[in-house]
Structures are given as C-alpha cells and as structure tokens.
Design a protein around this motif. Structure first.
Motif, mmCIF file in Angstrom:
data_model
loop_
_atom_site.group_PDB
_atom_site.id
_atom_site.type_symbol
_atom_site.label_atom_id
_atom_site.label_comp_id
_atom_site.label_asym_id
_atom_site.label_seq_id
_atom_site.Cartn_x
_atom_site.Cartn_y
_atom_site.Cartn_z
ATOM 1 N N THR A 21 3.760 4.351 -12.525
ATOM 2 C CA THR A 21 3.766 2.940 -12.910
ATOM 3 C C THR A 21 2.352 2.381 -12.961
ATOM 4 O O THR A 21 2.000 1.647 -13.894
ATOM 5 C CB THR A 21 4.642 2.120 -11.936
ATOM 6 N N GLU A 54 10.303 -8.717 -13.516
ATOM 7 C CA GLU A 54 10.813 -7.417 -13.084
ATOM 8 C C GLU A 54 10.366 -7.101 -11.663
ATOM 9 O O GLU A 54 11.133 -6.536 -10.866
ATOM 10 C CB GLU A 54 10.379 -6.307 -14.035
ATOM 11 N N SER A 68 20.215 -7.223 -12.085
ATOM 12 C CA SER A 68 19.918 -6.251 -13.130
ATOM 13 C C SER A 68 19.204 -6.940 -14.279
ATOM 14 O O SER A 68 19.497 -8.077 -14.617
ATOM 15 C CB SER A 68 21.212 -5.613 -13.625
ATOM 16 N N ARG A 69 18.241 -6.238 -14.880
ATOM 17 C CA ARG A 69 17.505 -6.746 -16.033
ATOM 18 C C ARG A 69 17.425 -5.653 -17.083
ATOM 19 O O ARG A 69 17.528 -4.475 -16.774
ATOM 20 C CB ARG A 69 16.069 -7.114 -15.641
ATOM 21 N N ASP A 70 17.196 -6.086 -18.309
ATOM 22 C CA ASP A 70 16.978 -5.115 -19.371
ATOM 23 C C ASP A 70 15.702 -4.329 -19.057
ATOM 24 O O ASP A 70 14.748 -4.872 -18.502
ATOM 25 C CB ASP A 70 16.810 -5.815 -20.720
ATOM 26 N N THR A 71 15.694 -3.066 -19.456
ATOM 27 C CA THR A 71 14.513 -2.242 -19.230
ATOM 28 C C THR A 71 13.665 -2.127 -20.482
ATOM 29 O O THR A 71 12.692 -1.392 -20.509
ATOM 30 C CB THR A 71 14.898 -0.831 -18.742
ATOM 31 N N GLU A 72 14.044 -2.838 -21.521
ATOM 32 C CA GLU A 72 13.282 -2.796 -22.765
ATOM 33 C C GLU A 72 12.605 -4.125 -22.981
ATOM 34 O O GLU A 72 13.187 -5.189 -22.796
ATOM 35 C CB GLU A 72 14.216 -2.485 -23.939
#
Length: 77
Positions: A21, A54, A68-72
């Motif tokens: 990361t 994030e 939960s969140r979008d990873t895009e």
C-alpha cells in the motif's frame, strides 16, 4: 499456541500488505508531477476524499464498526 500462530500470520500479512500500500501511495504521489500530468484541484480533492474515507472505514473495522465501500475509484464529472 494457536494465538501465536494467528498473530504470526497477521504480522506477516500486515507487513506485506502495508508495504504494498505504501508503494502504491508513492505511485499516486508521482501523479503530482506537472511536467507529465495535468489535473485540477477538484481531481486532487476527489483523490484525497476517497483515500481518507477508506482509511476511516479501515480504522472502523479494527474497532468493530464494520462498513463496506467500493474498492474502485472513479472521478466524478
């Protein structure tokens, strides 16, 4: 002894994933080179807003506030 194996696995994976990361953060930082890229303040705001959101979700997961969140990531136009 199970806890030690679980902790060892956690440390192994955490070191690998955090290192990966941090490398990706450096690559994002490379985008700041105005000789190679054009961008607006809005682009930068969207990038940092998404990264900060994030990180907030990630912190929550470690304090058992699971979200939960979008990873895009996509720019909003």
């Amino acid at each position: 002894m199970v806890t030690n194996k679980k902790m060892e696995k956690f440390e192994e994976l955490a070191e690998k994933r955090v290192s990966e990361t941090l490398k990706k953060f450096k690559l994002i930082g490379n985008l700041s080179n105005k000789n190679n890229y054009d961008y607006t303040d809005d682009h930068i705001k969207q990038i940092f807003d998404n990264l900060e959101a994030e990180i907030k979700v990630l912190k929550g997961r470690f304090s058992e506030e699971s979200k939960s969140r979008d990873t895009e990531f996509k720019f909003i136009k």
